[in-house]
Design a protein around this motif. Structure first.
Motif, PDB file in Angstrom:
ATOM      1  N   ARG A 119      44.679  48.539  33.350  1.00 53.01           N
ATOM      2  CA  ARG A 119      43.847  49.290  34.299  1.00 53.01           C
ATOM      3  C   ARG A 119      44.343  50.724  34.481  1.00 53.01           C
ATOM      4  N   GLN A 120      45.629  50.936  34.258  1.00 59.06           N
ATOM      5  CA  GLN A 120      46.221  52.241  34.514  1.00 59.06           C
ATOM      6  C   GLN A 120      45.489  53.337  33.746  1.00 59.06           C
ATOM      7  N   ASP A 121      44.996  54.335  34.454  1.00 58.91           N
ATOM      8  CA  ASP A 121      44.361  55.520  33.868  1.00 58.91           C
ATOM      9  C   ASP A 121      43.120  55.189  33.041  1.00 58.91           C
ATOM     10  N   LYS A 122      42.594  53.977  33.174  1.00 56.76           N
ATOM     11  CA  LYS A 122      41.407  53.600  32.408  1.00 56.76           C
ATOM     12  C   LYS A 122      40.285  53.110  33.319  1.00 56.76           C
ATOM     13  N   VAL A 123      40.598  52.123  34.135  1.00 56.11           N
ATOM     14  CA  VAL A 123      39.573  51.466  34.953  1.00 56.11           C
ATOM     15  C   VAL A 123      39.689  51.972  36.386  1.00 56.11           C
ATOM     16  N   LYS A 124      38.619  52.515  36.904  1.00 50.27           N
ATOM     17  CA  LYS A 124      38.668  53.083  38.245  1.00 50.27           C
ATOM     18  C   LYS A 124      38.612  51.998  39.313  1.00 50.27           C
ATOM     19  N   ALA A 125      39.083  52.337  40.486  1.00 48.40           N
ATOM     20  CA  ALA A 125      39.083  51.401  41.612  1.00 48.40           C
ATOM     21  C   ALA A 125      37.667  50.931  41.898  1.00 48.40           C
ATOM     22  N   GLY A 126      37.559  49.652  42.224  1.00 47.42           N
ATOM     23  CA  GLY A 126      36.260  49.067  42.522  1.00 47.42           C
ATOM     24  C   GLY A 126      35.639  48.351  41.355  1.00 47.42           C
ATOM     25  N   VAL A 127      36.068  48.688  40.130  1.00 47.32           N
ATOM     26  CA  VAL A 127      35.605  48.005  38.927  1.00 47.32           C
ATOM     27  C   VAL A 127      36.547  46.822  38.677  1.00 47.32           C
ATOM     28  N   LYS A 128      35.997  45.651  38.426  1.00 47.69           N
ATOM     29  CA  LYS A 128      36.807  44.439  38.309  1.00 47.69           C
ATOM     30  C   LYS A 128      37.496  44.336  36.949  1.00 47.69           C
ATOM     31  N   SER A 129      38.653  43.708  36.948  1.00 43.91           N
ATOM     32  CA  SER A 129      39.346  43.310  35.723  1.00 43.91           C
ATOM     33  C   SER A 129      39.372  41.792  35.661  1.00 43.91           C
ATOM     34  N   PHE A 130      38.799  41.211  34.616  1.00 45.21           N
ATOM     35  CA  PHE A 130      38.818  39.765  34.410  1.00 45.21           C
ATOM     36  C   PHE A 130      40.008  39.452  33.502  1.00 45.21           C
ATOM     37  N   ILE A 131      40.927  38.644  34.008  1.00 43.42           N
ATOM     38  CA  ILE A 131      42.197  38.383  33.334  1.00 43.42           C
ATOM     39  C   ILE A 131      42.334  36.880  33.082  1.00 43.42           C
ATOM     40  N   ASN A 132      42.476  36.505  31.828  1.00 40.57           N
ATOM     41  CA  ASN A 132      42.600  35.091  31.470  1.00 40.57           C
ATOM     42  C   ASN A 132      43.973  34.540  31.849  1.00 40.57           C
ATOM     43  N   PHE A 133      44.000  33.253  32.182  1.00 47.07           N
ATOM     44  CA  PHE A 133      45.288  32.584  32.365  1.00 47.07           C
ATOM     45  C   PHE A 133      45.132  31.106  32.062  1.00 47.07           C
ATOM     46  N   LEU A 134      46.243  30.492  31.677  1.00 48.20           N
ATOM     47  CA  LEU A 134      46.283  29.072  31.338  1.00 48.20           C
ATOM     48  C   LEU A 134      46.881  28.289  32.501  1.00 48.20           C
ATOM     49  N   PRO A 135      46.111  27.472  33.191  1.00 47.26           N
ATOM     50  CA  PRO A 135      46.658  26.715  34.323  1.00 47.26           C
ATOM     51  C   PRO A 135      47.835  25.830  33.947  1.00 47.26           C
ATOM     52  N   SER A 136      47.848  25.323  32.715  1.00 42.89           N
ATOM     53  CA  SER A 136      48.923  24.408  32.315  1.00 42.89           C
ATOM     54  C   SER A 136      50.281  25.102  32.230  1.00 42.89           C
ATOM     55  N   THR A 137      50.304  26.441  32.225  1.00 45.96           N
ATOM     56  CA  THR A 137      51.581  27.160  32.165  1.00 45.96           C
ATOM     57  C   THR A 137      52.154  27.442  33.546  1.00 45.96           C
ATOM     58  N   ILE A 138      51.406  27.126  34.592  1.00 41.97           N
ATOM     59  CA  ILE A 138      51.839  27.435  35.960  1.00 41.97           C
ATOM     60  C   ILE A 138      52.243  26.131  36.639  1.00 41.97           C
ATOM     61  N   TYR A 139      53.540  25.831  36.597  1.00 41.50           N
ATOM     62  CA  TYR A 139      54.018  24.553  37.108  1.00 41.50           C
ATOM     63  C   TYR A 139      54.004  24.515  38.630  1.00 41.50           C
ATOM     64  N   ASN A 140      54.446  25.602  39.223  1.00 46.40           N
ATOM     65  CA  ASN A 140      54.489  25.711  40.674  1.00 46.40           C
ATOM     66  C   ASN A 140      53.872  27.063  41.037  1.00 46.40           C
ATOM     67  N   CYS A 174      55.780  30.385  40.122  1.00 45.75           N
ATOM     68  CA  CYS A 174      55.464  30.908  38.793  1.00 45.75           C
ATOM     69  C   CYS A 174      54.582  32.152  38.817  1.00 45.75           C
ATOM     70  N   LEU A 175      53.834  32.376  39.895  1.00 46.42           N
ATOM     71  CA  LEU A 175      52.938  33.533  39.943  1.00 46.42           C
ATOM     72  C   LEU A 175      53.582  34.762  40.588  1.00 46.42           C
ATOM     73  N   GLN A 176      54.822  34.620  41.044  1.00 45.99           N
ATOM     74  CA  GLN A 176      55.464  35.760  41.699  1.00 45.99           C
ATOM     75  C   GLN A 176      55.587  36.956  40.761  1.00 45.99           C
ATOM     76  N   HIS A 177      55.858  36.701  39.476  1.00 42.28           N
ATOM     77  CA  HIS A 177      55.968  37.798  38.513  1.00 42.28           C
ATOM     78  C   HIS A 177      54.663  38.586  38.448  1.00 42.28           C
ATOM     79  N   THR A 178      53.542  37.882  38.391  1.00 48.23           N
ATOM     80  CA  THR A 178      52.238  38.543  38.334  1.00 48.23           C
ATOM     81  C   THR A 178      51.993  39.355  39.601  1.00 48.23           C
ATOM     82  N   PHE A 179      52.300  38.783  40.741  1.00 48.26           N
ATOM     83  CA  PHE A 179      52.073  39.489  42.007  1.00 48.26           C
ATOM     84  C   PHE A 179      52.941  40.742  42.101  1.00 48.26           C
ATOM     85  N   ARG A 180      54.162  40.667  41.577  1.00 48.77           N
ATOM     86  CA  ARG A 180      55.040  41.848  41.589  1.00 48.77           C
ATOM     87  C   ARG A 180      54.478  42.952  40.696  1.00 48.77           C
ATOM     88  N   ILE A 181      53.894  42.570  39.557  1.00 50.86           N
ATOM     89  CA  ILE A 181      53.293  43.548  38.653  1.00 50.86           C
ATOM     90  C   ILE A 181      52.106  44.234  39.326  1.00 50.86           C
TER      91      ILE A 181
END
Length: 332
Positions: free
Chosen positions: A164-185, A189-196
């Protein structure tokens, strides 16, 4: 519940020279005089080439009660089961790229059916630069076989947020894929994503985390917890491939996603198929009753676009609208 990153595919290196480690409750039967025992459960021996490691591995090929690994010192690093060890060794070029290779996200536009304005972009993982030819399918296939799918999925989410940096303006959505089977807790497990998200100062409401999984998910309560964790952080969630795999229409009420994406097999030449049209109508009607935004993906022809718009779908995505690209491009 697993609460440490060892279970999430932490990096594993194949050194050309070092020490080969074996760990288990009854390892004496595997040891010869070249091994040094650290205690009753772990021992190591030096090796001078990976060919030696391959020969040593054969002793443990059918064992289910030992773990093996490599280290450049006499202190063990990551130890894994023999089968996964050999698969990683055989695929070590791809494994190395999964762990440290340069990744990027291509962006594919999603538009509103009403005014045909850009609503958002789906982020799609790609190998960065011209030095590597790994396809996303190859990367995820090897990651699944080698126990690195959690690591790759985490890296893909990070690249998608960074895109999104310098490409997608605020208000425009980003659809991001994820695999539920990789998120044990989810809480852990999602703290890394939230920190980013916080690091790049992205508005959480601009992010839509999209469930993708090739196999049927049986643990629906776990998926509910994952989706609820994203929502708790102010993010949106979507179900992909509704109508195929696990995401059947009857799951909409139970999971309550913000968006549903209709499987492209129902979009392909839907203008020529009465059964597909019936499914699209029923899905659109049920989603609207639940307040869920509908997205028709995989649109490649004007006739498909016109029919989905007539049925009442909210959003559209596909080659007819725009292909994935490293930079944002003007639409048709």
């Amino acid at each position: 519940m697993k609460n440490d990153c060892v279970h999430c595919g932490i990096s594993f290196d194949f050194y050309e020279k070092g020490n080969f480690f074996v760990e288990g409750d009854s390892i004496d039967g595997y040891l010869d005089s070249s091994f040094t025992k650290m205690n009753d459960y772990i021992a190591y021996k030096p090796y001078s080439s990976l060919e030696e490691v391959g020969e040593e591995w054969k002793k443990y090929e059918t064992s289910n009660n030992v773990r093996i690994g490599l280290s450049r010192s006499t202190k063990p690093e990551r130890l894994i089961d023999p089968s996964t060890f050999m698969t990683r060794m055989q695929e070590r070029e791809t494994v190395s790229f999964i762990q440290r290779g340069a990744l990027t996200s291509f962006l594919q536009p999603i538009i509103s059916m009403g005014d045909e304005a850009v609503y958002g972009y789906e982020s799609l993982l790609r190998a960065a630069g011209n030095d590597h030819t790994f396809s996303p399918g190859k990367l995820f296939q090897v990651a699944q076989k080698t126990g690195l799918h959690s690591l790759l999925d985490q890296r893909a989410r990070e690249e998608a947020v960074k895109a999104r940096q310098d490409k997608v303006k605020a208000g425009v959505k980003s659809f991001i894929n994820f695999l539920p089977s990789t998120i044990y807790n989810p809480d852990f497990c999602l703290q890394h994503t939230f920190r980013i998200v916080e690091k790049y100062q992205i508005n959480p409401s601009d992010l839509v985390f999209e469930v993708v999984e090739t196999e049927k998910i049986e643990d629906v309560p776990h998926l509910q917890r994952v989706l609820e964790r994203y929502k708790k952080e102010g993010m949106k969630v979507a179900l992909d491939d509704v109508g195929a795999g696990f995401s059947t229409v009857d799951m909409l009420e139970r999971l309550q996603p913000d968006y549903v994406k209709i499987d492209r097999s129902y979009i392909d030449r839907c203008d020529e198929d009465a059964e597909k049209q019936e499914f699209l109508h029923s899905t659109s009607d049920q989603a609207k009753k639940l307040g869920i935004i509908t997205l028709a993906e995989g649109i490649e022809r004007k006739e498909e676009f016109d029919l989905c718009k007539k049925i009442g779908f909210d959003l559209a995505q596909g080659y007819f609208i725009g292909k994935p690209a490293a930079q944002l491009v003007e639409l048709r």
